[in-house]
Write a protein that holds these residues in place. Structure first.
Motif, PDB file in Angstrom:
ATOM      1  N   PRO A   1       0.792  -1.234   0.000  1.00  0.00           N
ATOM      2  CA  PRO A   1       0.000   0.000   0.000  1.00  0.00           C
ATOM      3  C   PRO A   1       0.829   1.291   0.000  1.00  0.00           C
ATOM      4  O   PRO A   1       0.463   2.257  -0.674  1.00  0.00           O
ATOM      5  N   MET A   2       1.934   1.323   0.722  1.00  0.00           N
ATOM      6  CA  MET A   2       2.707   2.563   0.766  1.00  0.00           C
ATOM      7  C   MET A   2       3.396   2.849  -0.574  1.00  0.00           C
ATOM      8  O   MET A   2       3.598   4.002  -0.931  1.00  0.00           O
ATOM      9  N   VAL A   3       3.725   1.811  -1.315  1.00  0.00           N
ATOM     10  CA  VAL A   3       4.276   2.003  -2.664  1.00  0.00           C
ATOM     11  C   VAL A   3       3.188   2.582  -3.564  1.00  0.00           C
ATOM     12  O   VAL A   3       3.427   3.534  -4.325  1.00  0.00           O
ATOM     13  N   ARG A   4       1.977   2.025  -3.472  1.00  0.00           N
ATOM     14  CA  ARG A   4       0.863   2.551  -4.271  1.00  0.00           C
ATOM     15  C   ARG A   4       0.585   3.997  -3.910  1.00  0.00           C
ATOM     16  O   ARG A   4       0.368   4.837  -4.784  1.00  0.00           O
ATOM     17  N   ALA A   5       0.598   4.313  -2.613  1.00  0.00           N
ATOM     18  CA  ALA A   5       0.333   5.681  -2.170  1.00  0.00           C
ATOM     19  C   ALA A   5       1.381   6.653  -2.707  1.00  0.00           C
ATOM     20  O   ALA A   5       1.046   7.747  -3.174  1.00  0.00           O
ATOM     21  N   ALA A   6       2.635   6.272  -2.652  1.00  0.00           N
ATOM     22  CA  ALA A   6       3.712   7.132  -3.173  1.00  0.00           C
ATOM     23  C   ALA A   6       3.581   7.285  -4.685  1.00  0.00           C
ATOM     24  O   ALA A   6       3.808   8.375  -5.233  1.00  0.00           O
ATOM     25  N   ALA A   7       3.208   6.216  -5.361  1.00  0.00           N
ATOM     26  CA  ALA A   7       3.067   6.270  -6.819  1.00  0.00           C
ATOM     27  C   ALA A   7       1.938   7.201  -7.241  1.00  0.00           C
ATOM     28  O   ALA A   7       2.104   7.991  -8.175  1.00  0.00           O
ATOM     29  N   VAL A   8       0.796   7.128  -6.559  1.00  0.00           N
ATOM     30  CA  VAL A   8      -0.308   8.011  -6.954  1.00  0.00           C
ATOM     31  C   VAL A   8       0.028   9.465  -6.662  1.00  0.00           C
ATOM     32  O   VAL A   8      -0.344  10.356  -7.428  1.00  0.00           O
TER      33      VAL A   8
ATOM     34  N   LEU B   1      -5.346   7.143 -11.664  1.00  0.00           N
ATOM     35  CA  LEU B   1      -5.700   7.691 -10.355  1.00  0.00           C
ATOM     36  C   LEU B   1      -7.143   7.347  -9.996  1.00  0.00           C
ATOM     37  O   LEU B   1      -7.440   7.024  -8.847  1.00  0.00           O
ATOM     38  N   THR B   2      -8.010   7.415 -10.974  1.00  0.00           N
ATOM     39  CA  THR B   2      -9.416   7.075 -10.736  1.00  0.00           C
ATOM     40  C   THR B   2      -9.548   5.623 -10.287  1.00  0.00           C
ATOM     41  O   THR B   2     -10.338   5.313  -9.386  1.00  0.00           O
ATOM     42  N   ALA B   3      -8.766   4.743 -10.862  1.00  0.00           N
ATOM     43  CA  ALA B   3      -8.801   3.333 -10.464  1.00  0.00           C
ATOM     44  C   ALA B   3      -8.382   3.146  -9.011  1.00  0.00           C
ATOM     45  O   ALA B   3      -8.858   2.235  -8.326  1.00  0.00           O
ATOM     46  N   ARG B   4      -7.517   3.989  -8.493  1.00  0.00           N
ATOM     47  CA  ARG B   4      -7.047   3.876  -7.107  1.00  0.00           C
ATOM     48  C   ARG B   4      -8.049   4.436  -6.105  1.00  0.00           C
ATOM     49  O   ARG B   4      -7.883   4.255  -4.895  1.00  0.00           O
ATOM     50  N   LEU B   5      -9.119   5.071  -6.558  1.00  0.00           N
ATOM     51  CA  LEU B   5     -10.140   5.600  -5.644  1.00  0.00           C
ATOM     52  C   LEU B   5     -10.893   4.495  -4.918  1.00  0.00           C
ATOM     53  O   LEU B   5     -11.552   4.757  -3.914  1.00  0.00           O
ATOM     54  N   VAL B   6     -10.795   3.276  -5.409  1.00  0.00           N
ATOM     55  CA  VAL B   6     -11.460   2.137  -4.758  1.00  0.00           C
ATOM     56  C   VAL B   6     -10.437   1.152  -4.206  1.00  0.00           C
ATOM     57  O   VAL B   6     -10.763  -0.014  -3.957  1.00  0.00           O
ATOM     58  N   ASP B   7      -9.225   1.622  -3.997  1.00  0.00           N
ATOM     59  CA  ASP B   7      -8.165   0.776  -3.445  1.00  0.00           C
ATOM     60  C   ASP B   7      -8.573   0.276  -2.064  1.00  0.00           C
ATOM     61  O   ASP B   7      -9.347   0.927  -1.353  1.00  0.00           O
TER      62      ASP B   7
ATOM     63  N   ARG C   1      -6.961   2.794   2.703  1.00  0.00           N
ATOM     64  CA  ARG C   1      -7.485   4.149   2.838  1.00  0.00           C
ATOM     65  C   ARG C   1      -6.474   5.200   2.406  1.00  0.00           C
ATOM     66  O   ARG C   1      -6.828   6.176   1.737  1.00  0.00           O
ATOM     67  N   VAL C   2      -5.211   5.020   2.772  1.00  0.00           N
ATOM     68  CA  VAL C   2      -4.190   6.005   2.422  1.00  0.00           C
ATOM     69  C   VAL C   2      -4.057   6.142   0.910  1.00  0.00           C
ATOM     70  O   VAL C   2      -3.857   7.248   0.395  1.00  0.00           O
ATOM     71  N   VAL C   3      -4.200   5.071   0.190  1.00  0.00           N
ATOM     72  CA  VAL C   3      -4.100   5.114  -1.269  1.00  0.00           C
ATOM     73  C   VAL C   3      -5.304   5.859  -1.852  1.00  0.00           C
ATOM     74  O   VAL C   3      -5.155   6.703  -2.740  1.00  0.00           O
ATOM     75  N   ARG C   4      -6.485   5.562  -1.336  1.00  0.00           N
ATOM     76  CA  ARG C   4      -7.688   6.258  -1.817  1.00  0.00           C
ATOM     77  C   ARG C   4      -7.579   7.757  -1.570  1.00  0.00           C
ATOM     78  O   ARG C   4      -7.876   8.569  -2.456  1.00  0.00           O
ATOM     79  N   ALA C   5      -7.131   8.129  -0.378  1.00  0.00           N
ATOM     80  CA  ALA C   5      -6.998   9.550  -0.046  1.00  0.00           C
ATOM     81  C   ALA C   5      -5.929  10.226  -0.910  1.00  0.00           C
ATOM     82  O   ALA C   5      -6.129  11.351  -1.389  1.00  0.00           O
ATOM     83  N   ARG C   6      -4.813   9.559  -1.128  1.00  0.00           N
ATOM     84  CA  ARG C   6      -3.753  10.140  -1.973  1.00  0.00           C
ATOM     85  C   ARG C   6      -4.227  10.281  -3.417  1.00  0.00           C
ATOM     86  O   ARG C   6      -3.870  11.235  -4.105  1.00  0.00           O
ATOM     87  N   ALA C   7      -5.020   9.333  -3.880  1.00  0.00           N
ATOM     88  CA  ALA C   7      -5.560   9.431  -5.244  1.00  0.00           C
ATOM     89  C   ALA C   7      -6.475  10.644  -5.360  1.00  0.00           C
ATOM     90  O   ALA C   7      -6.407  11.388  -6.349  1.00  0.00           O
ATOM     91  N   ALA C   8      -7.316  10.858  -4.352  1.00  0.00           N
ATOM     92  CA  ALA C   8      -8.197  12.032  -4.363  1.00  0.00           C
ATOM     93  C   ALA C   8      -7.372  13.317  -4.325  1.00  0.00           C
ATOM     94  O   ALA C   8      -7.685  14.288  -5.036  1.00  0.00           O
ATOM     95  N   GLU C   9      -6.322  13.353  -3.519  1.00  0.00           N
ATOM     96  CA  GLU C   9      -5.443  14.523  -3.458  1.00  0.00           C
ATOM     97  C   GLU C   9      -4.768  14.778  -4.803  1.00  0.00           C
ATOM     98  O   GLU C   9      -4.673  15.926  -5.251  1.00  0.00           O
ATOM     99  N   ALA C  10      -4.299  13.720  -5.437  1.00  0.00           N
ATOM    100  CA  ALA C  10      -3.616  13.857  -6.724  1.00  0.00           C
ATOM    101  C   ALA C  10      -4.580  14.371  -7.788  1.00  0.00           C
ATOM    102  O   ALA C  10      -4.219  15.232  -8.602  1.00  0.00           O
TER     103      ALA C  10
ATOM    104  N   ALA D   1     -17.041   7.303  -5.837  1.00  0.00           N
ATOM    105  CA  ALA D   1     -15.781   6.881  -5.231  1.00  0.00           C
ATOM    106  C   ALA D   1     -14.907   8.090  -4.902  1.00  0.00           C
ATOM    107  O   ALA D   1     -14.259   8.128  -3.847  1.00  0.00           O
ATOM    108  N   LEU D   2     -14.894   9.092  -5.776  1.00  0.00           N
ATOM    109  CA  LEU D   2     -14.116  10.295  -5.520  1.00  0.00           C
ATOM    110  C   LEU D   2     -14.668  11.038  -4.308  1.00  0.00           C
ATOM    111  O   LEU D   2     -13.890  11.479  -3.437  1.00  0.00           O
ATOM    112  N   ASP D   3     -15.979  11.164  -4.208  1.00  0.00           N
ATOM    113  CA  ASP D   3     -16.591  11.825  -3.046  1.00  0.00           C
ATOM    114  C   ASP D   3     -16.193  11.126  -1.747  1.00  0.00           C
ATOM    115  O   ASP D   3     -15.831  11.770  -0.762  1.00  0.00           O
TER     116      ASP D   3
END
Length: 82
Positions: A18-25, A41-47, A50-59, A75-77
């Motif tokens: 998960p932390m690799v995915r979070a850093a990547a997004v 990034l949209t695909a990671r919104l349903v990861d 939680r950290v990955v979903r939040a980072r995807a929304a931030e990105a 999913a974005l909401d």
């Protein structure tokens, strides 16, 4: 950012860790390659993480994407709320 770097980051966005995915997004959001990275990034919104979903929304926000249609929008909401 060169396309090969964006491709490597897209691959890292699917890493088992998960932390690799979070850093990547996060890096994808900073890449500036909007047309190429928004689907990843949209695909990671349903990861599952939680950290990955939040980072995807931030990105996505950093790229100016604050709304998406349909299920992706839901999913974005949720990710924005997280």
């Amino acid at each position: 950012v060169p396309p090969r770097v964006v491709n490597a980051l897209m691959g890292a966005a699917s890493d088992p860790e998960p932390m690799v995915r979070a850093a990547a997004v996060r890096a994808l959001g900073a890449s500036g390659a909007v047309d190429r990275v928004v689907p990843a990034l949209t695909a990671r919104l349903v990861d599952e993480a939680r950290v990955v979903r939040a980072r995807a929304a931030e990105a996505l926000l950093a790229l100016g994407v604050v709304e998406l249609p349909g299920i992706a929008g839901v999913a974005l909401d949720r990710a924005q709320d997280e």
